[in-house]
Design a protein around this motif. Sequence first.
Motif, PDB file in Angstrom:
ATOM      1  N   ASP A  71       0.849  -1.202   0.060  1.00  0.00           N
ATOM      2  CA  ASP A  71       0.123   0.038   0.099  1.00  0.00           C
ATOM      3  C   ASP A  71       0.912   1.253  -0.017  1.00  0.00           C
ATOM      4  OD1 ASP A  71      -2.515  -1.075   0.258  1.00  0.00           O
ATOM      5  OD2 ASP A  71      -2.072  -2.017   2.057  1.00  0.00           O
ATOM      6  N   GLY A  72       1.972   1.126  -0.065  1.00  0.00           N
ATOM      7  CA  GLY A  72       3.093   2.439   0.150  1.00  0.00           C
ATOM      8  C   GLY A  72       3.413   2.777  -1.279  1.00  0.00           C
ATOM      9  N   PRO A  73       3.966   3.852  -1.241  1.00  0.00           N
ATOM     10  CA  PRO A  73       4.332   4.656  -2.775  1.00  0.00           C
ATOM     11  C   PRO A  73       5.197   3.710  -3.570  1.00  0.00           C
ATOM     12  CG  PRO A  73       5.527   5.655  -0.828  1.00  0.00           C
ATOM     13  CD  PRO A  73       4.471   4.574  -0.256  1.00  0.00           C
ATOM     14  N   GLY A  74       5.259   3.795  -4.838  1.00  0.00           N
ATOM     15  CA  GLY A  74       5.864   2.970  -5.660  1.00  0.00           C
ATOM     16  C   GLY A  74       7.384   3.491  -5.547  1.00  0.00           C
ATOM     17  N   VAL A  75       8.173   2.272  -5.599  1.00  0.00           N
ATOM     18  CA  VAL A  75       9.770   2.405  -5.576  1.00  0.00           C
ATOM     19  C   VAL A  75      10.259   2.601  -6.959  1.00  0.00           C
ATOM     20  CG1 VAL A  75      10.006   1.032  -3.441  1.00  0.00           C
ATOM     21  CG2 VAL A  75       9.963  -0.056  -5.499  1.00  0.00           C
ATOM     22  N   GLY A  76       9.680   2.298  -8.003  1.00  0.00           N
ATOM     23  CA  GLY A  76      10.027   2.586  -9.319  1.00  0.00           C
ATOM     24  C   GLY A  76      10.400   1.273  -9.774  1.00  0.00           C
ATOM     25  N   ASP A  77      10.564   1.036 -11.131  1.00  0.00           N
ATOM     26  CA  ASP A  77      10.793  -0.195 -11.930  1.00  0.00           C
ATOM     27  C   ASP A  77      11.953  -0.893 -11.270  1.00  0.00           C
ATOM     28  OD1 ASP A  77       8.592   0.863 -13.317  1.00  0.00           O
ATOM     29  OD2 ASP A  77      10.045   1.703 -14.856  1.00  0.00           O
ATOM     30  N   ALA A  78      13.124  -0.285 -11.585  1.00  0.00           N
ATOM     31  CA  ALA A  78      14.282  -0.906 -11.220  1.00  0.00           C
ATOM     32  C   ALA A  78      14.262  -1.601  -9.887  1.00  0.00           C
ATOM     33  CB  ALA A  78      15.538  -0.179 -11.679  1.00  0.00           C
ATOM     34  N   ALA A  79      13.936  -0.796  -8.862  1.00  0.00           N
ATOM     35  CA  ALA A  79      13.940  -1.329  -7.749  1.00  0.00           C
ATOM     36  C   ALA A  79      12.965  -2.356  -7.491  1.00  0.00           C
ATOM     37  CB  ALA A  79      13.554  -0.114  -6.767  1.00  0.00           C
ATOM     38  N   ALA A  80      11.786  -2.380  -7.853  1.00  0.00           N
ATOM     39  CA  ALA A  80      10.627  -3.401  -7.874  1.00  0.00           C
ATOM     40  C   ALA A  80      11.236  -4.714  -8.551  1.00  0.00           C
ATOM     41  CB  ALA A  80       9.410  -2.939  -8.570  1.00  0.00           C
ATOM     42  N   LEU A  81      11.924  -4.514  -9.846  1.00  0.00           N
ATOM     43  CA  LEU A  81      12.433  -5.787 -10.426  1.00  0.00           C
ATOM     44  C   LEU A  81      13.397  -6.437  -9.425  1.00  0.00           C
ATOM     45  CD1 LEU A  81      11.224  -7.239 -12.829  1.00  0.00           C
ATOM     46  CD2 LEU A  81      10.280  -4.927 -12.533  1.00  0.00           C
ATOM     47  N   THR A  82      14.270  -5.565  -9.007  1.00  0.00           N
ATOM     48  CA  THR A  82      15.307  -6.243  -7.995  1.00  0.00           C
ATOM     49  C   THR A  82      14.840  -6.633  -6.824  1.00  0.00           C
ATOM     50  OG1 THR A  82      17.019  -4.393  -8.691  1.00  0.00           O
ATOM     51  CG2 THR A  82      17.427  -5.435  -6.690  1.00  0.00           C
ATOM     52  N   GLU A  83      13.907  -6.088  -6.137  1.00  0.00           N
ATOM     53  CA  GLU A  83      13.050  -6.472  -5.183  1.00  0.00           C
ATOM     54  C   GLU A  83      12.462  -7.936  -5.342  1.00  0.00           C
ATOM     55  OE1 GLU A  83      10.362  -4.798  -2.251  1.00  0.00           O
ATOM     56  OE2 GLU A  83       8.875  -5.483  -3.508  1.00  0.00           O
ATOM     57  N   ALA A  84      11.832  -8.211  -6.634  1.00  0.00           N
ATOM     58  CA  ALA A  84      11.299  -9.348  -7.082  1.00  0.00           C
ATOM     59  C   ALA A  84      12.264 -10.559  -7.327  1.00  0.00           C
ATOM     60  CB  ALA A  84      10.537  -9.122  -8.282  1.00  0.00           C
ATOM     61  N   ASP A  85      13.307 -10.148  -7.781  1.00  0.00           N
ATOM     62  CA  ASP A  85      14.636 -11.333  -8.021  1.00  0.00           C
ATOM     63  C   ASP A  85      14.954 -11.666  -6.842  1.00  0.00           C
ATOM     64  OD1 ASP A  85      16.930 -12.211  -9.509  1.00  0.00           O
ATOM     65  OD2 ASP A  85      17.824 -11.072  -8.102  1.00  0.00           O
ATOM     66  N   ALA A  86      15.194 -10.887  -5.690  1.00  0.00           N
ATOM     67  CA  ALA A  86      15.462 -11.359  -4.429  1.00  0.00           C
ATOM     68  C   ALA A  86      14.356 -12.276  -3.714  1.00  0.00           C
ATOM     69  CB  ALA A  86      15.827 -10.195  -3.457  1.00  0.00           C
ATOM     70  N   LEU A  87      13.081 -11.628  -3.989  1.00  0.00           N
ATOM     71  CA  LEU A  87      11.978 -12.465  -3.115  1.00  0.00           C
ATOM     72  C   LEU A  87      11.649 -13.677  -3.865  1.00  0.00           C
ATOM     73  CD1 LEU A  87       9.871 -12.474  -0.955  1.00  0.00           C
ATOM     74  CD2 LEU A  87       8.373 -11.021  -2.406  1.00  0.00           C
ATOM     75  N   TYR A  88      11.304 -13.505  -5.079  1.00  0.00           N
ATOM     76  CA  TYR A  88      10.598 -14.447  -6.049  1.00  0.00           C
ATOM     77  C   TYR A  88      11.719 -15.613  -6.552  1.00  0.00           C
ATOM     78  CZ  TYR A  88       9.014 -17.198 -10.202  1.00  0.00           C
ATOM     79  OH  TYR A  88       8.464 -17.995 -10.947  1.00  0.00           O
ATOM     80  N   ALA A  89      12.747 -15.043  -7.282  1.00  0.00           N
ATOM     81  CA  ALA A  89      13.703 -15.860  -7.897  1.00  0.00           C
ATOM     82  C   ALA A  89      14.732 -16.462  -6.800  1.00  0.00           C
ATOM     83  CB  ALA A  89      14.600 -15.189  -9.007  1.00  0.00           C
ATOM     84  N   GLY A  90      15.031 -15.735  -6.030  1.00  0.00           N
ATOM     85  CA  GLY A  90      16.200 -16.024  -5.017  1.00  0.00           C
ATOM     86  C   GLY A  90      15.289 -17.180  -4.172  1.00  0.00           C
ATOM     87  N   ASN A  91      14.193 -17.526  -4.119  1.00  0.00           N
ATOM     88  CA  ASN A  91      13.474 -18.349  -3.130  1.00  0.00           C
ATOM     89  C   ASN A  91      12.561 -19.381  -4.085  1.00  0.00           C
ATOM     90  OD1 ASN A  91      14.158 -17.540  -0.417  1.00  0.00           O
ATOM     91  ND2 ASN A  91      13.170 -15.691  -1.112  1.00  0.00           N
ATOM     92  N   ALA A  92      13.002 -19.426  -5.199  1.00  0.00           N
ATOM     93  CA  ALA A  92      12.125 -20.294  -6.185  1.00  0.00           C
ATOM     94  C   ALA A  92      12.487 -21.644  -6.223  1.00  0.00           C
ATOM     95  CB  ALA A  92      12.426 -19.495  -7.854  1.00  0.00           C
ATOM     96  N   VAL A  93      11.777 -22.590  -6.901  1.00  0.00           N
ATOM     97  CA  VAL A  93      12.019 -23.959  -7.211  1.00  0.00           C
ATOM     98  C   VAL A  93      12.711 -24.015  -8.676  1.00  0.00           C
ATOM     99  CG1 VAL A  93      11.429 -26.419  -7.376  1.00  0.00           C
ATOM    100  CG2 VAL A  93      10.446 -24.911  -5.481  1.00  0.00           C
ATOM    101  N   TRP A  94      13.710 -24.495  -8.770  1.00  0.00           N
ATOM    102  CA  TRP A  94      14.347 -24.418 -10.336  1.00  0.00           C
ATOM    103  C   TRP A  94      14.360 -25.666 -10.768  1.00  0.00           C
ATOM    104  CZ3 TRP A  94      15.758 -19.965 -12.068  1.00  0.00           C
ATOM    105  CH2 TRP A  94      15.972 -18.621 -11.415  1.00  0.00           C
ATOM    106  N   PHE A  95      13.407 -25.761 -11.778  1.00  0.00           N
ATOM    107  CA  PHE A  95      13.006 -27.235 -12.503  1.00  0.00           C
ATOM    108  C   PHE A  95      14.547 -27.800 -13.289  1.00  0.00           C
ATOM    109  CE2 PHE A  95       8.618 -25.583 -12.120  1.00  0.00           C
ATOM    110  CZ  PHE A  95       8.452 -25.849 -10.718  1.00  0.00           C
ATOM    111  N   HIS A  96      14.981 -26.877 -13.853  1.00  0.00           N
ATOM    112  CA  HIS A  96      16.370 -27.278 -14.700  1.00  0.00           C
ATOM    113  C   HIS A  96      17.437 -27.810 -13.840  1.00  0.00           C
ATOM    114  CE1 HIS A  96      18.297 -23.543 -12.882  1.00  0.00           C
ATOM    115  NE2 HIS A  96      19.190 -24.342 -13.609  1.00  0.00           N
ATOM    116  N   HIS A  97      17.364 -27.759 -12.494  1.00  0.00           N
ATOM    117  CA  HIS A  97      18.477 -28.261 -11.694  1.00  0.00           C
ATOM    118  C   HIS A  97      18.450 -29.803 -11.908  1.00  0.00           C
ATOM    119  CE1 HIS A  97      21.237 -29.666  -8.444  1.00  0.00           C
ATOM    120  NE2 HIS A  97      21.819 -28.332  -8.587  1.00  0.00           N
ATOM    121  N   PRO A  98      19.682 -30.535 -12.102  1.00  0.00           N
ATOM    122  CA  PRO A  98      19.518 -32.051 -12.168  1.00  0.00           C
ATOM    123  C   PRO A  98      19.007 -32.893 -10.922  1.00  0.00           C
ATOM    124  CG  PRO A  98      21.921 -31.289 -12.160  1.00  0.00           C
ATOM    125  CD  PRO A  98      21.046 -29.779 -12.345  1.00  0.00           C
ATOM    126  N   SER A  99      19.047 -32.197  -9.801  1.00  0.00           N
ATOM    127  CA  SER A  99      18.594 -32.684  -8.397  1.00  0.00           C
ATOM    128  C   SER A  99      17.180 -32.507  -8.393  1.00  0.00           C
ATOM    129  CB  SER A  99      19.314 -32.318  -7.223  1.00  0.00           C
ATOM    130  OG  SER A  99      20.744 -32.650  -7.411  1.00  0.00           O
TER     131      SER A  99
END
Length: 508
Positions: A71-99
Motif C-alpha cells: 500500500d506504500g508509494p511506488g519504488v520505481g521499476d528497477a527497484a521493484a524488479l530487483t526486489e522481485a528477483d530477491a524475493l521470488y527468484a531467490g526463493n524459487a524452485v528451479w526445475f532445470h537443476h539435475p537434482s
Amino acid sequence: MASLAARPAPAPDGTAAVTTGLLTARTADAYQELLGQVTRDVAERLRTVRAPSVGPDRRRLEQLVTDVDLDGPGVGDAAALTEADALYAGNAVWFHHPSYLAHLNCPVVLPAVAAEAMLAAINTSVDTYDQSLVATLMEQRLVRWTAGRIGFEAGDGVFTSGGTQSNLQALYLARARAERETGEARALLVPCLRVLTTQAAHFSVSRSATLLGLRGDAVLTVPADDEGRMDVAALHEALDALGAAGERAMAIVATAGTTDRGTIDPLPAIADAARAHGTWLHVDAAYGGGLLLSRTRRHLLDGIERADSVTVDYHKTCFQPVSSSALVVRESADLAATTHHADYLNPAAEAASEDAEPNQVDKSLQTTRRFDALKLWTTLRSLGPDAIGDMVDAVCDLAVEVRDLLEDDPDLHVLGSTDLSTVIFRFCPAHLDEARADELQPLIRRILFHSGRAMVARTTIDGTPWLKLTLLNPETTLLDVAAVLDLVRATGRGLLAGTRLAATEATR
C-alpha cells in the motif's frame, strides 16, 4: 535506470499528463532496459544455482512476503524488479537443476522463453479474430498439426490452460453428445450418466464430473492390471452392467501416461470397447503426448487416433513454459457444444455469414486467452519436431537406466515398469519391518525437501507409500540421479540410526 514514473509526458494542452507506466512508444527504451535487467538477473541465477531450492522455510518466506508494503508509494521499476528477483527468484524452485526429480515440471527451451516475453508485451487475446489476427491463424495451424500427429484427418481443437481444463471440456463435449443422441432433458439424463476410468486417472476427471453436475458416484473405477493399466475385460463387464441397469456410459477416459507410474492404457482395445458400446472415448495424454514426436516410441500411442478427444500438455513433455495445453477432437462439429454467442463479441448473425471471422472463443471455455501457441510455434521452427522427440526419448531412456541401476540395490526397491519417465521406488533395506519402511518414505522426502539439496516426490499405491522420480530433464545424467539416490539412502540410514541430526547431516 530511471523509473517510468520519473518520465512524465506533456498532455495535449501542455500540462503534465498522468503517468501510467504503460508499455507504449514513449516507454519503448525503458522497456528494453528493464527487460535487459530481468534477463541479466535470471541468467546470473541460472549460472549460480547450486540446488533445486534454498529450502522451504515457510515461516521465513511468510515473513519476507508480509514485510513488503503493497500500500506504500511506488519504488520505481528497477527497484521493484530487483526486489522481485530477491524475493521470488531467490526463493524459487528451479526445475532445470539435475537434482529436481519430483513432479511433472520440465525445464523450458530458450525459443519458448523468448516467445513468452514477446506475447506478454503485445498482450494478444486469441478469443476473437479482431483481437488477434494472425495469432488465431497460427493457433489453428498448430491445432491441425497436433491433430495430424494424433491421426485425426479432420481434427480441430483449442489451446487451454492445462490438462485439467482440457479434460473438463472433453467431458463437457461427451455430455453434450449424450444429450443429442438420447434427446432427453438434461435433468432426466444426467443422473444416469457414468464415466469409466481407472484409479490411476488424473483427479481432474472426478472433479470435472462434479462440475458438470453428475452424481457423486458417477465416475466408476475400472480395475487395472499389476502395472496400473486398464483391464479391458473388466471395462467390457462394466459397460455391459451399465446397459443392463438402464444407465449410460457417457465417456471412457483412457490415460496415456499416468501421473504416478507413467503407464499407458491399452488404447486399441479400449477403442474397440468404446465403439462397440457407442461411448465417447477421451484419451488423457497430458503426460504421454510428447510421444507424438518420438521417433522410437510413437507406437506406444497406437490407437489414440480412434479417440473422440485427446488432451495434450505441451508444458510437460514438449519443454514449454506454463501454460501450454490443448484439447483436440476428431470431429470439428463436436466443438459446437461449446459455442455461445454474445452481441458484443461474436454475434450469431456474423457467425452465419459466408465470410465469418474465425473466432476461437466459439471453441473455448475461456474468453480472454493468452497466445500460448506462439511458444510452441517458435520452438518447432527453432528446433524441429524430431529434436523435441529426441529429448522425450532421452528422459524415457534415462528412466530405463535408473530402473536397471535400482534392480539389485539392497536398500532401494523399484516398483513395476513405466512407459515414460517415472521411477517408483522405496527405501527398504533387508530385514526392515514393512510398517517401519512405510513410516520412513514421507520422512525421507520431507528431509530432502527441507534441505533444498534434492527434490523427489512421494505417492501411495495400493496403500503402500513410495518415493517417485519424475525425469523430465534431458540433460540430467545417470550420475546426477545416482547422487540423489545416495542422498535418499543416506537419509534413510540416518533415520534408522535414530537421530534426525544424522539424517540431516547426510544431506549436506
